[in-house]
Design an enzyme around this catalytic site. Structure first.
Site, PDB file in Angstrom:
ATOM      1  N   ALA A  65       2.396   3.659  -2.593  1.00  0.00           N
ATOM      2  CA  ALA A  65       2.433   2.206  -2.414  1.00  0.00           C
ATOM      3  C   ALA A  65       1.315   1.618  -3.266  1.00  0.00           C
ATOM      4  CB  ALA A  65       2.227   1.872  -0.946  1.00  0.00           C
ATOM      5  N   GLY A 109       3.811   6.849  -0.650  1.00  0.00           N
ATOM      6  CA  GLY A 109       5.131   6.233  -0.593  1.00  0.00           C
ATOM      7  C   GLY A 109       6.089   6.803  -1.630  1.00  0.00           C
ATOM      8  N   GLU A 112       7.464   9.811  -0.062  1.00  0.00           N
ATOM      9  CA  GLU A 112       8.321   9.354   1.043  1.00  0.00           C
ATOM     10  C   GLU A 112       9.644   8.795   0.515  1.00  0.00           C
ATOM     11  OE1 GLU A 112       4.958   6.985   2.453  1.00  0.00           O
ATOM     12  OE2 GLU A 112       5.178   7.941   4.411  1.00  0.00           O
ATOM     13  N   GLU A 132      -2.764   9.432   1.833  1.00  0.00           N
ATOM     14  CA  GLU A 132      -3.153   8.154   2.450  1.00  0.00           C
ATOM     15  C   GLU A 132      -4.459   8.260   3.229  1.00  0.00           C
ATOM     16  OE1 GLU A 132      -0.060   9.451   2.506  1.00  0.00           O
ATOM     17  OE2 GLU A 132       1.434   7.857   2.265  1.00  0.00           O
TER      18      GLU A 132
HETATM   19  C1  HXC Z   1      -1.817   0.959  -7.592  1.00  0.00           C
HETATM   20  C2  HXC Z   1      -2.143   2.740  -9.011  1.00  0.00           C
HETATM   21  C3  HXC Z   1      -1.735   3.643  -8.011  1.00  0.00           C
HETATM   22  C4  HXC Z   1      -1.351   3.108  -6.739  1.00  0.00           C
HETATM   23  C5  HXC Z   1      -2.229   4.765  -9.780  1.00  0.00           C
HETATM   24  N1  HXC Z   1      -2.431   3.482 -10.082  1.00  0.00           N
HETATM   25  N2  HXC Z   1      -1.802   4.895  -8.508  1.00  0.00           N
HETATM   26  N3  HXC Z   1      -2.167   1.405  -8.801  1.00  0.00           N
HETATM   27  N4  HXC Z   1      -1.421   1.768  -6.582  1.00  0.00           N
HETATM   28  N5  HXC Z   1      -0.905   3.870  -5.734  1.00  0.00           N
HETATM   29  C6  HXC Z   1      -2.902   2.907 -11.347  1.00  0.00           C
HETATM   30  C7  HXC Z   1      -4.396   3.120 -11.541  1.00  0.00           C
HETATM   31  O1  HXC Z   1      -5.125   2.123 -10.861  1.00  0.00           O
HETATM   32  C8  HXC Z   1      -4.521   3.005 -13.042  1.00  0.00           C
HETATM   33  O2  HXC Z   1      -4.463   1.634 -13.400  1.00  0.00           O
HETATM   34  C9  HXC Z   1      -3.231   3.657 -13.537  1.00  0.00           C
HETATM   35  O3  HXC Z   1      -2.309   3.600 -12.441  1.00  0.00           O
HETATM   36  C10 HXC Z   1      -3.434   5.116 -13.918  1.00  0.00           C
HETATM   37  O4  HXC Z   1      -4.063   5.768 -12.830  1.00  0.00           O
HETATM   38  P1  HXC Z   1      -5.366   6.706 -13.026  1.00  0.00           P
HETATM   39  O5  HXC Z   1      -5.953   6.888 -11.678  1.00  0.00           O
HETATM   40  O6  HXC Z   1      -6.246   6.158 -14.091  1.00  0.00           O
HETATM   41  O7  HXC Z   1      -4.689   8.062 -13.548  1.00  0.00           O
HETATM   42  P2  HXC Z   1      -5.141   9.556 -13.274  1.00  0.00           P
HETATM   43  O8  HXC Z   1      -6.633   9.712 -13.421  1.00  0.00           O
HETATM   44  O9  HXC Z   1      -4.263  10.393 -14.138  1.00  0.00           O
HETATM   45  O10 HXC Z   1      -4.800   9.852 -11.747  1.00  0.00           O
HETATM   46  C11 HXC Z   1      -3.461   9.818 -11.299  1.00  0.00           C
HETATM   47  C12 HXC Z   1      -3.406   9.803  -9.741  1.00  0.00           C
HETATM   48  C13 HXC Z   1      -4.315   8.678  -9.211  1.00  0.00           C
HETATM   49  C14 HXC Z   1      -3.880  11.159  -9.203  1.00  0.00           C
HETATM   50  C15 HXC Z   1      -1.965   9.600  -9.357  1.00  0.00           C
HETATM   51  O11 HXC Z   1      -3.963   7.469  -9.882  1.00  0.00           O
HETATM   52  C16 HXC Z   1      -4.196   8.458  -7.731  1.00  0.00           C
HETATM   53  O12 HXC Z   1      -4.783   9.208  -6.934  1.00  0.00           O
HETATM   54  N6  HXC Z   1      -3.478   7.392  -7.345  1.00  0.00           N
HETATM   55  C17 HXC Z   1      -3.397   6.987  -5.961  1.00  0.00           C
HETATM   56  C18 HXC Z   1      -2.502   7.897  -5.180  1.00  0.00           C
HETATM   57  C19 HXC Z   1      -2.437   7.494  -3.705  1.00  0.00           C
HETATM   58  O13 HXC Z   1      -3.441   7.418  -3.026  1.00  0.00           O
HETATM   59  N7  HXC Z   1      -1.223   7.225  -3.231  1.00  0.00           N
HETATM   60  C20 HXC Z   1      -0.995   6.817  -1.864  1.00  0.00           C
HETATM   61  C21 HXC Z   1      -1.047   5.323  -1.757  1.00  0.00           C
HETATM   62  S1  HXC Z   1      -0.859   4.782  -0.062  1.00  0.00           S
HETATM   63  P3  HXC Z   1      -5.515   1.019 -14.457  1.00  0.00           P
HETATM   64  O14 HXC Z   1      -5.142  -0.443 -14.461  1.00  0.00           O
HETATM   65  O15 HXC Z   1      -6.868   1.318 -13.967  1.00  0.00           O
HETATM   66  O16 HXC Z   1      -5.177   1.728 -15.747  1.00  0.00           O
HETATM   67  C22 HXC Z   1       0.762   4.830   0.263  1.00  0.00           C
HETATM   68  C23 HXC Z   1       1.166   4.376   1.650  1.00  0.00           C
HETATM   69  C24 HXC Z   1       2.645   4.417   1.837  1.00  0.00           C
HETATM   70  O17 HXC Z   1       1.521   5.222  -0.537  1.00  0.00           O
HETATM   71  C25 HXC Z   1       3.026   3.769   3.142  1.00  0.00           C
HETATM   72  C26 HXC Z   1       3.943   2.615   2.933  1.00  0.00           C
HETATM   73  C27 HXC Z   1       4.212   1.816   4.178  1.00  0.00           C
END
Ligand code: HXC
Length: 258
Positions: A65, A109, A112, A132
């Protein structure tokens, strides 16, 4: 509805749906779910769609998400918007077979969403995770529920409590994905599977989907009865006659969804 966050291409009865927010690793926002929901609703009555493939890029399916969006939301915002709950329901209402073709990250997400599809074909670079907990929240659309049913309590706890990622090989071993293929072959494999499904009787394909999903909702005896009655009902279709006659006549069946 014109789509911005997904790209849809329909060819030979297969709809290829690509998540399209490359700048944010296909992070899922409300618009993605709204557009996916809209497409899937229209697909139900579109004869040109017999199977759906959902995918991202070769580096990410979806990284979860949208954290930027969520960081600005209060309890009231997420509760009243039901954050993806309605979108998830729209995906569940989809009665046509849907395959997730996952390369790279499928996190939070994203994992999911892949699990909402009927099965997952993974590229060898796929990484699944429910991280998360690192954000001070928990999974919200199936990461503690569908994942537990798919891979069991121990691994689901591990994934959700540590937030670690699971690679494609482990995901296949654990039963999260049905096949793993080299990244370059992912779309060929997924589109090939979809084409095969698209050739079947849509009635049988829909019944398979309904019946397998029942296995998650009912005790075994009820599920078996449901399956048996569905099986019996197939004998009211022309496609059953055609399928069996084609076998006996040593030819390919011509299903007409009747
Ligand atoms: C918004 C995101 C994002 C996310 C990545 N980006 N994941 N933006 N939401 N979930 C963006 C980064 O901010 C960055 O933007 C660009 O994508 C590239 O990401 P990097 O982190 O620079 O890349 P990298 O170092 O290769 O790492 C990749 C990654 C990491 C391991 C996937 O981005 C990461 O850990 N992302 C978050 C994963 C996460 O926590 N997902 C769960 C979310 S909660 P910029 O602008 O800086 O270039 C969820 C809840 C669901 O999903 C429930 C729903 C009801």
């Amino acid at each position: 509805m014109a789509y911005e966050t997904i790209i849809v291409e329909i060819e030979d009865h297969v709809a290829l749906v690509k998540l399209n927010r490359p700048d944010a690793m296909n992070a899922l926002n409300l618009q993605v779910f709204e557009e996916l929901g809209d497409f899937l609703s229209s697909a139900q009555t579109n004869d040109k769609v017999r199977c759906i493939v959902l995918t991202g890029t070769d580096k990410f399916f979806a990284a979860g998400a949208d954290i930027k969006m969520m960081s600005e939301m209060s309890f009231v915002d997420v509760f009243t918007s039901d954050l993806f709950g309605e979108g998830g329901t729209a995906i569940q209402r989809n009665r046509k077979p849907m395959i997730a073709a996952v390369a790279g990250y499928a996190l939070g997400g994203g994992c999911e969403l892949a699990m909402m599809c009927d099965f997952i074909i993974a590229a060898d670079n796929a990484k699944f995770g429910q991280p998360e907990i690192n954000l001070g929240v928990i999974a919200g659309i199936g990461g503690t529920q569908r994942l537990t049913r798919l891979i069991g309590k121990s691994k689901a706890m591990d994934m959700n409590l540590t937030g670690r990622f699971m690679d494609a090989e482990e995901a296949e071993r654990a039963g999260l994905v049905s096949r793993v293929v080299p990244c370059k072959k992912l779309m060929e494999e997924a589109m090939g599977a979809a084409a095969k499904i698209a050739e079947k009787s849509m009635i049988s394909a829909m019944a398979v989907k309904e019946s397998v999903n029942r296995a998650y909702e009912t005790p075994l005896a009820e599920g078996l009865l449901y399956e048996r009655r569905l099986f019996h009902s197939m004998f009211a279709t022309d496609d059953q006659t055609e399928g069996m006659n084609a076998f006996l006549e040593k030819r390919q069946p011509q299903f007409r969804d009747r």
